[in-house]
Design a protein around this motif. Structure first.
Motif, PDB file in Angstrom:
ATOM      1  N   VAL A 184       0.856  -1.178   0.000  1.00 52.30           N
ATOM      2  CA  VAL A 184       0.000   0.000   0.000  1.00 52.30           C
ATOM      3  C   VAL A 184       0.890   1.224   0.000  1.00 52.30           C
ATOM      4  CG1 VAL A 184      -1.734   1.318   1.275  1.00 52.30           C
ATOM      5  CG2 VAL A 184      -1.885  -1.169   1.193  1.00 52.30           C
ATOM      6  N   ARG A 185       0.813   1.964  -1.067  1.00 53.06           N
ATOM      7  CA  ARG A 185       1.528   3.229  -1.196  1.00 53.06           C
ATOM      8  C   ARG A 185       3.004   3.090  -0.864  1.00 53.06           C
ATOM      9  NH1 ARG A 185      -1.985   6.442  -2.956  1.00 53.06           N
ATOM     10  NH2 ARG A 185      -0.762   8.310  -2.685  1.00 53.06           N
ATOM     11  N   GLY A 236       4.189   3.919  18.080  1.00 52.16           N
ATOM     12  CA  GLY A 236       4.871   2.931  17.261  1.00 52.16           C
ATOM     13  C   GLY A 236       4.009   2.421  16.133  1.00 52.16           C
ATOM     14  N   PHE A 237       4.615   1.575  15.324  1.00 48.13           N
ATOM     15  CA  PHE A 237       3.898   0.920  14.238  1.00 48.13           C
ATOM     16  C   PHE A 237       4.700  -0.317  13.891  1.00 48.13           C
ATOM     17  CE2 PHE A 237       2.190   0.939   9.726  1.00 48.13           C
ATOM     18  CZ  PHE A 237       0.897   0.651  10.100  1.00 48.13           C
ATOM     19  N   SER A 238       4.071  -1.473  14.017  1.00 45.88           N
ATOM     20  CA  SER A 238       4.809  -2.727  13.886  1.00 45.88           C
ATOM     21  C   SER A 238       4.953  -3.217  12.448  1.00 45.88           C
ATOM     22  CB  SER A 238       4.141  -3.810  14.729  1.00 45.88           C
ATOM     23  OG  SER A 238       2.831  -4.039  14.281  1.00 45.88           O
ATOM     24  N   GLY A 286       8.295  -0.731   7.595  1.00 51.31           N
ATOM     25  CA  GLY A 286       8.257   0.707   7.359  1.00 51.31           C
ATOM     26  C   GLY A 286       8.079   1.486   8.648  1.00 51.31           C
ATOM     27  N   GLY A 287       7.670   0.789   9.712  1.00 54.01           N
ATOM     28  CA  GLY A 287       7.573   1.383  11.039  1.00 54.01           C
ATOM     29  C   GLY A 287       6.775   2.673  11.092  1.00 54.01           C
ATOM     30  N   ARG A 320       3.005   8.126   6.735  1.00 57.07           N
ATOM     31  CA  ARG A 320       2.596   8.211   5.324  1.00 57.07           C
ATOM     32  C   ARG A 320       1.112   7.885   5.162  1.00 57.07           C
ATOM     33  NH1 ARG A 320       8.009   6.393   4.565  1.00 57.07           N
ATOM     34  NH2 ARG A 320       7.447   4.177   4.678  1.00 57.07           N
ATOM     35  N   LEU A 321       0.635   6.843   5.872  1.00 54.89           N
ATOM     36  CA  LEU A 321      -0.785   6.483   5.776  1.00 54.89           C
ATOM     37  C   LEU A 321      -1.673   7.603   6.307  1.00 54.89           C
ATOM     38  CD1 LEU A 321      -0.658   2.752   6.890  1.00 54.89           C
ATOM     39  CD2 LEU A 321      -1.284   3.612   4.616  1.00 54.89           C
TER      40      LEU A 321
END
Length: 133
Positions: free
Chosen positions: A5-6, A108-110, A113-114, A120-121
């Protein structure tokens, strides 16, 4: 199932979605193209804290965010436990864990791309900086 995605890759547990893999991909492609803001998919939520957090995340509107603390208050849980559940989300993008942020607007983001993928999303959903994708 691995999707892109993107520019970022995400792993999804497609067994938790009632529809076919082809339908799941189609709806994600529409999301990535800016043609879909909500998914019309049957999700089999786990009967656990993770499932409760996933349901709460699914209620966050496109382009908006909630903090770990806000979800924790709604669920009568701890913010750390909510963060751990967000990190264990088996259906990123479809169940929008990227819309859950820390009190400082980060978190955080697992996914691969973290935190940069999360940013970005969120920028994409808000219509900010779309020319970078």
């Amino acid at each position: 199932m691995r999707i892109r995605v993107r520019g970022d890759a995400y792993d999804l547990d497609a067994s938790l979605v009632a529809e076919s893999g082809a339908e799941l991909r189609r709806q994600i492609e529409e999301y990535a193209a800016g043609e879909r803001e909500a998914f019309d998919l049957g999700v089999d939520y786990p009967e656990s804290h993770l499932g409760d957090v996933m349901r709460a995340m699914n209620g966050i509107p496109y382009g908006e965010t909630r903090t770990y603390g806000e979800l924790a208050t709604d669920l009568d849980a701890g913010a750390v436990a909510v963060g751990q559940a967000c990190g264990a989300n088996p259906l990123p993008i479809v169940v929008p864990c990227h819309r859950v942020v820390g009190a400082d607007g980060r978190g955080g983001f697992s996914a691969a791309g973290g935190v940069d993928a999360k940013r970005r999303l969120l920028a994409f959903e808000r219509g900010e900086g779309l020319d970078r994708f």
